[in-house]
Each structure stands twice: as structure tokens, then as C-alpha cells.
Design an enzyme around this catalytic site. Structure first.
Site, mmCIF file in Angstrom:
data_model
loop_
_atom_site.group_PDB
_atom_site.id
_atom_site.type_symbol
_atom_site.label_atom_id
_atom_site.label_comp_id
_atom_site.label_asym_id
_atom_site.label_seq_id
_atom_site.Cartn_x
_atom_site.Cartn_y
_atom_site.Cartn_z
ATOM 1 N N LYS A 1 18.535 2.586 3.110
ATOM 2 C CA LYS A 1 18.238 1.297 3.871
ATOM 3 C C LYS A 1 18.840 1.630 5.348
ATOM 4 C CE LYS A 1 17.238 -1.266 0.763
ATOM 5 N NZ LYS A 1 16.267 -2.326 0.575
ATOM 6 N N ASP B 1 13.804 1.962 4.448
ATOM 7 C CA ASP B 1 13.494 0.544 4.192
ATOM 8 C C ASP B 1 14.302 -0.248 5.404
ATOM 9 O OD1 ASP B 1 12.772 -1.839 3.175
ATOM 10 O OD2 ASP B 1 13.795 -1.464 1.128
ATOM 11 N N ASP C 1 5.527 -6.437 -6.941
ATOM 12 C CA ASP C 1 6.568 -7.084 -7.423
ATOM 13 C C ASP C 1 6.308 -7.872 -8.540
ATOM 14 O OD1 ASP C 1 9.638 -7.896 -5.872
ATOM 15 O OD2 ASP C 1 8.667 -9.237 -7.457
ATOM 16 N N HIS D 1 7.794 -2.313 -6.318
ATOM 17 C CA HIS D 1 9.303 -2.818 -5.887
ATOM 18 C C HIS D 1 9.864 -2.902 -7.319
ATOM 19 C CE1 HIS D 1 12.172 -6.099 -4.940
ATOM 20 N NE2 HIS D 1 12.699 -4.843 -4.399
#
Ligand SMILES: C[C@H](O)[C@@H](O)CC(=O)C(=O)O
Ligand SMILES: [Mg+2]
Length: 423
Positions: A205, A233, A311, A338
Site C-alpha cells: 500500500k 496500490d 470484484d 481483487h
């Protein structure tokens, strides 16, 4: 389907206490689910969920209750014999479509209901050696009549791919080592444990503080070595110009992709970022907050992403995800779903296995996200072996939760929340 027990429950996990799941935009996520159980008069139940965060779950619950009238009273046969019509019924209701259409909270609720219908259908099928959603998809080609040409082409080698998956599983990457709120110490420990368990693909992240990101990414790259894969991300933190300059500074750690660099709705912004980062060998990945197939179509048409992240709960369940898998195939863009949250790994494994076995027949540049939280609350949790998803063996869509877990985590009356509220 009839109105039996409780149709939908608010199930929350206090993951924010330990900063699990934290990123540059969601600093205190409590992984949660609107958990749906469909009762039928045959005694069979269908279990479904949609993933949300904490307080947001309340709103999704209301939306699921509002949709309930469209499913209660229907037979499974009535639904699946015209699944397209049923999908449209849920997404086109004259009064509720104003909330979307096919986006936001009403679409999350649609996913929860449809996920339960798919679970019920797979359980009812039971005609193959197992009856999970993967099998139902792989063995019911008439469902995809519109895309028959792709599916017919992929018949070649299908059996070998199915056997390969049963033996080796589908490649995965891990996000659990490097949530934004974790300390460097934690990061190092988790990374070293993951390397020992065979992980070679890692997501970090980024997005809150550039110097911090440089330090953390260097640290991870040093630990995993040059041959492992690194992804970053930003969870939509930047504007377009900022995304390009920030990621250029992180190019030295050789990320494969930057995920959600900017607003998930900014298709042309993603296209500009993709163009600017291509010479650095960095692709753009997005999808976990992409509203629907129409948005995905435009992302693909505009060359605005290089990795499609479907997703299982953001889109309208299996139905809409299939459309995106097929479009991604047409555009020859790899799909890297995801997952994570609560239940997303359990659900999406079915879709990506179907994609490999029946659509793309390709593993290049493809992997499915894995996050090592909350699997213990499911009756058929995902099985990871040597950093691969092993195909699910139990009937259904793998998102039935343990009754005890649901009771303990139900908000606000479950034990877990009573304790938290007292503190
Ligand atoms: C709030 C969630 O944990 C989010 O950070 C997940 C995510 O972006 C991912 O898994 O990718
Ligand atoms: Mg993400």
C-alpha cells in the site's frame, strides 16, 4: 425461495483495531458483510454476501431488504431458466434503479442477493462430482450462448487445464504483508514468513507519504529480491499529474502495476497515467471500485488499464463478472481479481478458475489476490498451497459463514461488538 429465517444480517469484524486492511484512503476499515441467506421449501439454503466496511453495512442491509420482494416467491428453476431476465428484474426495478442504476449501494445489494442465488443453484445442481459454482459454470455452456464462439474455442485443452488446476492451483499474490498502517517491523516479519511459505508476489500500500513509500518499498524489494513480483496500490489517493510523478519516483523498485492511482471513475485520467508510465514498464490496474461492465468496457476501449481487477461483490455477481471476463479476453488484457476483505477470496476463486479453464486459457501476467484474514469464519474456506488457490471442492459458492461467527460478529448485538462498545 420463501421468507424463512433472517434474510440479511450485518456482520462486522473489528479489523481496524490492528490496522488490517488499511490503505491511503481507508485508514480504519472494519471488514464487514451484508450476509444473505435464502431459504427454500426444499430445505436447501443459498448463502451470499457482499463486502462492505463498518457503518456502510447498515445502508446495504436496507437495500437488500428492498430487493427481497423480487426474489421471494420465485422458484430456482424460474430464476435460472431466464437468468438474464432475473438480473434485469433486480437491476431495473422502476423505483430502485434511480439509486444506481447498476452502481453503488443498490448494486452491492444486488451482488449479495445474486451471490446467494448462484450458491443455491450450484448446491441444487449436484450433478457433477462436486457442485460448486466453478463446476456449474464450466459445465453449463448454454448459459453463455452469446459468447459461444469464445467458449467453443476454449474447449481445446479444457480437460488438461482443469486437471492442471486440480494439481497445481491458480497463482496468487499476497497483500497481507504490507497494509499502510503496519510498522516496518511488522512488515519485515510478515514478509519473511510469507517468503518461507512460498510467496513470490507481493502488493504494498502506498499513497499517503512519498518518502515513507520509498522507504517501505525499498525495504520490501530488498527482502523479496529482484526476481519476485511487486505491485503497489494507492486506493485512489492522487490526481492524475500527482500519480504520474509519485509513481515515477517509485519506479526504482520495479512495480508491475500501480493500482487505483486516481478516482476510479476517471477513465481518461487512467489512460493518461497508463501512457505516461508505459515507458517505465509499469501498468495500471483497477476494478475493485469500478461500478459495472459499461465502465469496464470503456476502460478497455480507452487502453486505460493493463490489468482488469474484477470484484465478486462490486459487480452484479457472477452474471456481470462473466461479461467483464469475456470483454477482457476480447481485448487480450489479463484479469487479476481483487480479493481479500471478508469472503472475497472465497467467492472470486470460482470466477478466475472458470476464466482460465473456459475462457482465457492463459496464465501469463495473471494472478489472483489473496489476503490472509477472516477465512476461519467460513464453512469452506479457501485452500492455499504454495501460494496457489486450490480449486474449491465443497458445493456452492464458498461463502457460507459459521453460524457461531455470524452470531458473535453481528452488529451491534454480537458478543464481539458488545465488548467493543463497553470499552
Ligand atoms: C480497504 C481495503 O482493505 C482495501 O485497501 C483493499 C484493496 O485495495 C486491495 O486489496 O487491493
Ligand atoms: Mg486495491
Amino acid at each position: 425461495v420463501y421468507r424463512g429465517g433472517r434474510l440479511v444480517r450485518d456482520v462486522r469484524f473489528p479489523t481496524s483495531l490492528e490496522q488490517h486492511g488499511s490503505d491511503a484512503m481507508h485508514t480504519d476499515p472494519d471488514y464487514s458483510a451484508a450476509y444473505v441467506v435464502l431459504d427454500t421449501d426444499s430445505g436447501l439454503k443459498g448463502f451470499g454476501l457482499t463486502f462492505t466496511l463498518g457503518k456502510g453495512t447498515e445502508i446495504v442491509l436496507c437495500a437488500v431488504k428492498a430487493l427481497a420482494g423480487l426474489v421471494i416467491g420465485k422458484s430456482l428453476q424460474e430464476i435460472v431458466s431466464n437468468f438474464r431476465g432475473f438480473y434485469r428484474l433486480l437491476t431495473s426495478d422502476g423505483q430502485m434503479r434511480w439509486l444506481g442504476p447498476e452502481k453503488g449501494v443498490i448494486h452491492l445489494a444486488t451482488a449479495a442477493v445474486l451471490n446467494a442465488v448462484w450458491d443455491l443453484w450450484a448446491r441444487a445442481e449436484g450433478k457433477h462430482d462436486t457442485s460448486c459454482v466453478t463446476k456449474t459454470l464450466c459445465h453449463t455452456p448454454s448459459v453463455f450462448i452469446l459468447f459461444l464462439d469464445i467458449l467453443v474455442k476454449a474447449q481445446e485443452g479444457k480437460k488438461q487445464r482443469e486437471d492442471q488446476m486440480l494439481k497445481e492451483g491458480y497463482p496468487a499474490y499476497t497483500t497481507s504483508c504490507a497494509w499502510l498502517g503496519y510498522s516496518d517491523q511488522q512488515l519485515k516479519q510478515l514478509c519473511s514468513d510469507a517468503l518461507k511459505s512460498g510467496w513470490t508476489r507481493f502488493k504494498v500500500k502506498v499513497g499517503a507519504d512519498l518518502e515513507d513509500d520509498i522507504r517501505r518499498c525499498r525495504l520490501i524489494r530488498k527482502m523479496i529480491g529482484p526476481s519476485s513480483t511487486l505491485m503497489i496500490d494507492a486506493n485512489q489517493r492522487w490526481d492524475v499529474a500527482e500519480a504520474i510523478s509519485w509513481v515515477s519516483r517509485l519506479a526504482e523498485v520495479k512495480p508491475l502495476w500501480i493500482e487505483e492511482p486516481t478516482s476510479p471513475d476517471d477513465i481518461l485520467g487512467h489512460a493518461a497515467i497508463s501512457k505516461a508510465l508505459a515507458p517505465l514498464g509499469i501498468g495500471v490496474a483497477t476494478g475493485e471500485q469500478c461500478h459495472n461492465r459499461v465502465m469496464f468496457k470503456q476502460f478497455l476501449q480507452a487502453s486505460a488499464l493493463q490489468f482488469v481487477q474484477i470484484d465478486s461483490c462490486r459487480l452484479g455477481s457472477v452474471n456481470e463478472n462473466l461479461a467483464v471476463l469475456l470483454m477482457a479476453y476480447k481485448f487480450q488484457v489479463p484479469v487479476c481479481p481483487h480479493a481479500g476483505g471478508v469472503g472475497l477470496c472465497e467467492l472470486v476463486q470460482h470466477l478466475i478458475l472458470f476464466d482460465y479453464i473456459c475462457v482465457s486459457a492463459d496464465l501469463r501476467n495473471r494472478m489472483c489476490e489473496y489476503v490472509d484474514h477472516l477465512h476461519e469464519h467460513f464453512t469452506s474456506p479457501v485452500v492455499i498451497q504454495d501460494a496457489h488457490y486450490m480449486p474449491p471442492k465443497d458445493p456452492g459458492y464458498s461463502c457460507e459463514m459459521l453460524e457461531e461467527s455470524v452470531n458473535r460478529h453481528e452488529y451491534p448485538e454480537g458478543d464481539i461488538w458488545k465488548q467493543e462498545i463497553k470499552k
